[in-house]
Design an enzyme around this catalytic site. Sequence first.
Site, PDB file in Angstrom:
ATOM      1  N   HIS A  79       0.852  -1.194   0.000  1.00 43.46           N
ATOM      2  CA  HIS A  79       0.000   0.000   0.000  1.00 43.46           C
ATOM      3  C   HIS A  79       0.885   1.240   0.000  1.00 43.46           C
ATOM      4  CE1 HIS A  79      -3.371   2.611   0.810  1.00 43.46           C
ATOM      5  NE2 HIS A  79      -2.794   3.067   1.920  1.00 43.46           N
ATOM      6  N   ASN A  80       0.504   2.246  -0.819  1.00 43.74           N
ATOM      7  CA  ASN A  80       1.343   3.453  -0.952  1.00 43.74           C
ATOM      8  C   ASN A  80       2.809   3.058  -1.209  1.00 43.74           C
ATOM      9  OD1 ASN A  80      -0.918   4.964  -0.489  1.00 43.74           O
ATOM     10  ND2 ASN A  80      -0.364   5.600   1.576  1.00 43.74           N
ATOM     11  N   HIS A 124       1.152  10.867  -2.314  1.00 41.00           N
ATOM     12  CA  HIS A 124       0.044  10.725  -1.382  1.00 41.00           C
ATOM     13  C   HIS A 124      -0.707  12.053  -1.347  1.00 41.00           C
ATOM     14  CE1 HIS A 124      -1.326   9.024   2.776  1.00 41.00           C
ATOM     15  NE2 HIS A 124      -2.217   8.850   1.819  1.00 41.00           N
ATOM     16  N   GLU A 169       0.943  -0.241  -5.642  1.00 39.62           N
ATOM     17  CA  GLU A 169      -0.053   0.824  -5.815  1.00 39.62           C
ATOM     18  C   GLU A 169       0.569   2.080  -6.418  1.00 39.62           C
ATOM     19  OE1 GLU A 169      -3.614   2.747  -3.161  1.00 39.62           O
ATOM     20  OE2 GLU A 169      -1.652   2.631  -2.213  1.00 39.62           O
ATOM     21  N   ASP A 188      -0.740   6.072  -6.817  1.00 40.24           N
ATOM     22  CA  ASP A 188      -1.728   7.136  -6.604  1.00 40.24           C
ATOM     23  C   ASP A 188      -1.489   8.215  -7.660  1.00 40.24           C
ATOM     24  OD1 ASP A 188      -2.332   5.629  -4.426  1.00 40.24           O
ATOM     25  OD2 ASP A 188      -2.207   7.243  -2.967  1.00 40.24           O
ATOM     26  N   GLU A 204      -4.924   4.160  -8.021  1.00 39.80           N
ATOM     27  CA  GLU A 204      -5.820   5.074  -7.313  1.00 39.80           C
ATOM     28  C   GLU A 204      -5.903   6.327  -8.177  1.00 39.80           C
ATOM     29  OE1 GLU A 204      -5.892   7.487  -3.155  1.00 39.80           O
ATOM     30  OE2 GLU A 204      -5.575   5.324  -3.019  1.00 39.80           O
TER      31      GLU A 204
END
Length: 254
Positions: A4-5, A50, A34, A36, A84
């Site tokens: 994640h991230n 982020h 991931e 974003d 994302e």
Amino acid sequence: NSSHNTYLEGHQLKGTSSCEAYIRALLQGCRCIEIDCWNDTLREDINVYHGHTLTTKLYFTEVITTIRDYAFRTSLHPVIISIENHCSPANQKLMAMKFLEIMGDMLCKENLVEKEGRERLPSPIELQGKIILKGTFKKKVKAAMATFPCETSLTTSLVTCENAITPDEEVISEENRAMVSAYGPDAPKMLVQDDQETTFVDDTAEDLENLVVYCRSVKIDPWCWEKQKETSVCEMFSFGEPAAIKRCNDHAKE
């Protein structure tokens, strides 16, 4: 293994974003990473960071180039890139172009479930050496006339479940506030208002959506749970822990 991230090194709010973090994760055998994605107003690219924090930014192009170069050094099993997506339709088209240009034949573009009428997803062995995109896209549902609490009748021609608006986002008309009140978190983000009707507008670029063939994340409609049984094996749902526990308690026999 899942990450994640993935781009972050250290602090989630003010840390450094680095391609080295992707390299490290992939070399350690991580198979789901991931990205974003956010609009970049200064150049024709997409930022990876982020969002709404003080974390540093990477460029989308360098991130997916790094993933391509290190994806299969440890294992040939497929790599899933979880997107994302916070980008405009124009930048989503750019993302799709970059994926095709940089990933090439590594990118999984063929849906064997639909092509061969399968009831199950391909095995990891069948997808060795492939990069699979995971993304969330709207499911369009036609709706009839809706009457809202403010005594305003609006004809809705298209309803979508993702990218909800809230009353504190930008400038929202009283009619749209009524719509938010009526639909709650399921009110769509983009609205086009004319003299007669309000139309729910899909702001997802088809170019990018077409590249998500197996891991299509869709939202569960709490009022139409039975319809979820009709979904494709290529679609997936995300549960919060409280919702999952409640579902298990309320429908234990299922």
